[in-house]
Design a protein around this motif. Sequence first.
Motif, mmCIF file in Angstrom:
data_model
loop_
_atom_site.group_PDB
_atom_site.id
_atom_site.type_symbol
_atom_site.label_atom_id
_atom_site.label_comp_id
_atom_site.label_asym_id
_atom_site.label_seq_id
_atom_site.Cartn_x
_atom_site.Cartn_y
_atom_site.Cartn_z
ATOM 1 N N LEU A 454 0.832 -1.208 0.000
ATOM 2 C CA LEU A 454 0.000 0.000 0.000
ATOM 3 C C LEU A 454 0.867 1.259 0.000
ATOM 4 C CD1 LEU A 454 -2.803 -0.999 2.542
ATOM 5 C CD2 LEU A 454 -3.003 -0.858 0.059
ATOM 6 N N LYS A 455 2.012 1.176 0.696
ATOM 7 C CA LYS A 455 2.930 2.319 0.715
ATOM 8 C C LYS A 455 3.520 2.558 -0.676
ATOM 9 C CE LYS A 455 7.079 4.171 2.918
ATOM 10 N NZ LYS A 455 8.163 3.945 3.910
ATOM 11 N N LEU A 456 3.905 1.475 -1.340
ATOM 12 C CA LEU A 456 4.468 1.593 -2.691
ATOM 13 C C LEU A 456 3.437 2.171 -3.663
ATOM 14 C CD1 LEU A 456 6.433 -1.788 -2.919
ATOM 15 C CD2 LEU A 456 7.398 0.516 -2.651
ATOM 16 N N LEU A 457 2.183 1.817 -3.451
ATOM 17 C CA LEU A 457 1.098 2.334 -4.302
ATOM 18 C C LEU A 457 0.753 3.783 -3.979
ATOM 19 C CD1 LEU A 457 -1.474 -0.638 -4.274
ATOM 20 C CD2 LEU A 457 0.010 0.041 -6.165
ATOM 21 N N LYS A 458 1.209 4.253 -2.806
ATOM 22 C CA LYS A 458 0.824 5.570 -2.278
ATOM 23 C C LYS A 458 -0.695 5.637 -2.117
ATOM 24 C CE LYS A 458 4.846 8.002 -4.148
ATOM 25 N NZ LYS A 458 5.336 9.137 -4.977
ATOM 26 N N GLN A 459 -1.241 4.505 -1.662
ATOM 27 C CA GLN A 459 -2.689 4.381 -1.482
ATOM 28 C C GLN A 459 -3.123 5.161 -0.242
ATOM 29 O OE1 GLN A 459 -5.329 2.792 0.148
ATOM 30 N NE2 GLN A 459 -6.670 2.126 -1.497
ATOM 31 N N GLU A 460 -4.262 5.836 -0.312
ATOM 32 C CA GLU A 460 -4.672 6.752 0.746
ATOM 33 C C GLU A 460 -4.865 6.067 2.100
ATOM 34 O OE1 GLU A 460 -7.852 8.607 -1.778
ATOM 35 O OE2 GLU A 460 -7.092 10.431 -0.862
ATOM 36 N N SER A 461 -5.237 4.784 2.073
ATOM 37 C CA SER A 461 -5.432 4.077 3.338
ATOM 38 C C SER A 461 -4.115 3.962 4.111
ATOM 39 C CB SER A 461 -5.996 2.683 3.087
ATOM 40 O OG SER A 461 -5.118 1.903 2.304
ATOM 41 N N TYR A 462 -2.992 3.893 3.397
ATOM 42 C CA TYR A 462 -1.694 3.800 4.068
ATOM 43 C C TYR A 462 -1.441 5.043 4.916
ATOM 44 C CZ TYR A 462 3.297 4.043 4.913
ATOM 45 O OH TYR A 462 4.517 4.183 5.527
ATOM 46 N N TYR A 463 -1.780 6.206 4.380
ATOM 47 C CA TYR A 463 -1.536 7.446 5.109
ATOM 48 C C TYR A 463 -2.476 7.581 6.306
ATOM 49 C CZ TYR A 463 1.224 8.424 0.983
ATOM 50 O OH TYR A 463 2.152 8.347 -0.013
ATOM 51 N N VAL A 464 -3.682 7.022 6.177
ATOM 52 C CA VAL A 464 -4.605 7.004 7.322
ATOM 53 C C VAL A 464 -4.022 6.138 8.435
ATOM 54 C CG1 VAL A 464 -6.879 6.244 8.116
ATOM 55 C CG2 VAL A 464 -6.655 7.416 5.917
ATOM 56 N N ILE A 465 -3.494 4.969 8.063
ATOM 57 C CA ILE A 465 -2.872 4.064 9.029
ATOM 58 C C ILE A 465 -1.633 4.704 9.647
ATOM 59 C CG2 ILE A 465 -1.728 1.823 9.308
ATOM 60 C CD1 ILE A 465 -3.496 0.867 6.917
ATOM 61 N N GLN A 466 -0.839 5.353 8.798
ATOM 62 C CA GLN A 466 0.377 6.018 9.267
ATOM 63 C C GLN A 466 0.049 7.112 10.283
ATOM 64 O OE1 GLN A 466 2.561 8.715 6.551
ATOM 65 N NE2 GLN A 466 4.361 7.432 6.905
ATOM 66 N N ASP A 467 -0.953 7.926 9.978
ATOM 67 C CA ASP A 467 -1.351 8.999 10.891
ATOM 68 C C ASP A 467 -1.863 8.427 12.217
ATOM 69 O OD1 ASP A 467 -0.675 10.861 9.015
ATOM 70 O OD2 ASP A 467 -2.728 11.183 8.285
ATOM 71 N N ALA A 468 -2.641 7.339 12.119
ATOM 72 C CA ALA A 468 -3.169 6.711 13.328
ATOM 73 C C ALA A 468 -2.034 6.147 14.187
ATOM 74 C CB ALA A 468 -4.144 5.593 12.950
ATOM 75 N N PHE A 469 -1.032 5.551 13.529
ATOM 76 C CA PHE A 469 0.116 4.989 14.245
ATOM 77 C C PHE A 469 0.931 6.094 14.926
ATOM 78 C CE2 PHE A 469 4.548 3.481 14.375
ATOM 79 C CZ PHE A 469 4.377 2.323 15.128
#
Length: 481
Positions: A454-469
Amino acid sequence: MSKEVENKTKKGLIWDLAGSFFRQFAAFFVSIILARLLSPEEFGIVGMSLVFVSITEVFIDVGFTSALIQRKEVKDIVYSSIFYVNLGISVFLALLMLLAAPYIGDFYEQPKVAKILEYLALIPIIAAFGRVQSAILTKRMDFKSLSIRSVISTVIGGVAGIVGALTDMGVYSLVLLQIVTVLTSTVLLWASTGWRPKFEFSRTEVKSLLGYSSFVFFDQALRKVFNKIDTIFIGKFFSPATLGFYSRAESLKAQIDTYTSNSLRKVMFPALSALQDNPEEFEKAYRKAFNIVTGIIVLLVGPIYFLSEQIIVGLLGDKWRPSIIFFQILLFATLTSPHIGMMAQAVLAKGYSKLKFKIGLIQRFLKLTPIVFGLLFGVVEFAIAVVAASTTVFFVYSFVVHKKLHLNFAKQMKDFIIPNIVFFVFIIIFNLGREYISPWVYAPLFLICNVVFLKLLKQESYYVIQDAFKSLTKKISKFKR
């Protein structure tokens, strides 16, 4: 999306997701205890009865709740009028259920079902008292109050059910759980809104809502009936124990749906309704939500699929082992159910209640096809056909959204398929080499690989997970200090 609507949407989604998480955690904990205290047959018998209670829910307000949320300005007399309409219909439905109880028991060839329905007939009346209050809180996007209410009512109802099971109430402990949960929920709704019905009624105002609500009602009514086709079919043609195993798998799968689909559906409808006159912002909000839910749902479903045997046998006991195959199959429907819910709300938010009703007719027809497979081949093949029908509905909705709301079909398919690639590759490897790799190793390995993907795809869910973490890490650091 305006800043105010965006902030309300974010807060609403966070609160509803948090409420869903704690409610489902409480419900799951209660179900574990009850599954060990009661038999699959007892769950099956109550499942047969709850089919008809579930169907009555949509008949209580004839789609008026959705109409109240969708309408921008609502007078107080409208709320009062709908409250009395809901109450009158609920009393009628309760009486109808009491009269039909003996015949329903004969249909299933289970006399106990008829007796249980006599108690469950109270639920429509109790629920009707809180319908307008729930609509008011949803319209305000006050999901904090709604979430707290749902968690508390689930816990209190669960405690009542467990006490009932421990005092040898048997199948009636599940009845007690249902009634206490609905009663607590309604009381808390009254306490949360501050709104009280007045002694006023307007036929004109009620009729003004019918143009929108009538199609919502017919669509919801058909959805409720056809969503229970599986329970009715299995309860009629197979044993109560088989229904118990299937229902337990369906219940576990439904908890995931509640945490994803229901939260998204409840929040997106008022949010998209507020943006219905701004096509650019509407599309932006829709696409963002679509991408986020696609990435997050696969991260949730994947580990559960790989650990399904450990979850069911470890938590519920070995007597529930036959539920594993149903659970694994039905999990695939969870991959598309949040998107179907979101697309349906997008159509409704634009005011196309008639269009949604027409799509619903196609959806209901597809719901009938699994019965053919079940009669010809068996209950496992029935479950596979259920997933196939649900996936077909996803493609139908995607095409309709493309045509009517001008949200590109190809982009939707791309946004859905690519984030799921890792999951399907892992499924193939898992089923080929499950004897050599422990699921407890396989599940976290999948999570790591999928997050990297998901990170490689720059998929928006990754950034949501990253912010939550990051947020969680900061809170832990502050706590340590």
